[in-house]
Design a protein around this motif. Structure first.
Motif: not given
Length: 170
Positions: A66-82
């Motif tokens: 799996k791939w965990l995506a993490a970014e700080m935009d206005d707030e923490l945004e997380l996504g789990m991808y396959e």
């Protein structure tokens, strides 16, 4: 210092300090628990598009990646991808269909990448990417062109409380 203190003192036994991990400071070798499974972080990609930066962590559990995506935009945004098998040509279309769901292009760009661990082979490369979102805004398609190879992943938002991060030996 007395005789016994000198005799029994420990010689330069430095215990390495393990720093607490957050979704933005995960390192290769850490363990991420998600959805009742423990994944080893075997790769990390840092993307930079201008002054904007985000991360993708390659998580491995048995044969599952799996791939965990993490970014700080206005707030923490997380996504789990396959990764999924969906042929996509360039230029990227304005919409894509996957398993009966239509996804509309949300953004597109080019990023410089730094890779670590199993992702070290992409270090110093440039990736052309596009992000697509479903009409109900519950699912995403991530499209990345690495030279002539185009990879597509499907994912969804997750919350930080759904993750447990255990620092590796560093």
């Amino acid at each position: 210092m007395g005789f016994f203190s000198r005799l029994f003192q420990k010689k330069d036994q430095q215990v390495p300090e393990v720093k607490e991990r957050t979704p933005l400071t995960i390192e290769v070798g850490d363990i991420v628990t998600y959805d009742l499974a423990d994944y080893e972080v075997v790769g990390k990609i840092t993307y930079r598009d201008g002054s904007y930066e985000w991360y993708a962590y390659q998580l491995l559990e048995g044969n599952r990646t799996k791939w965990l995506a993490a970014e700080m935009d206005d707030e923490l945004e997380l996504g789990m991808y396959e990764k999924v098998n969906l042929p996509v040509g360039r230029p990227y279309p304005s919409s894509l269909e996957y398993e009966g769901v239509t996804y509309t292009k949300d953004e597109e760009g080019e990023a410089q990448v730094t890779g670590e661990g199993r992702s070290a082979n992409v270090n110093g490369r440039t990736v052309n990417y596009a992000d697509y979102i479903s009409e109900d805004e519950e699912a995403y398609l991530s499209v990345e062109a690495w030279g002539t190879e185009v990879e597509v992943s499907i994912g969804a938002d997750i919350e930080a409380y759904e993750l447990k991060i255990i620092a590796g030996s560093k």
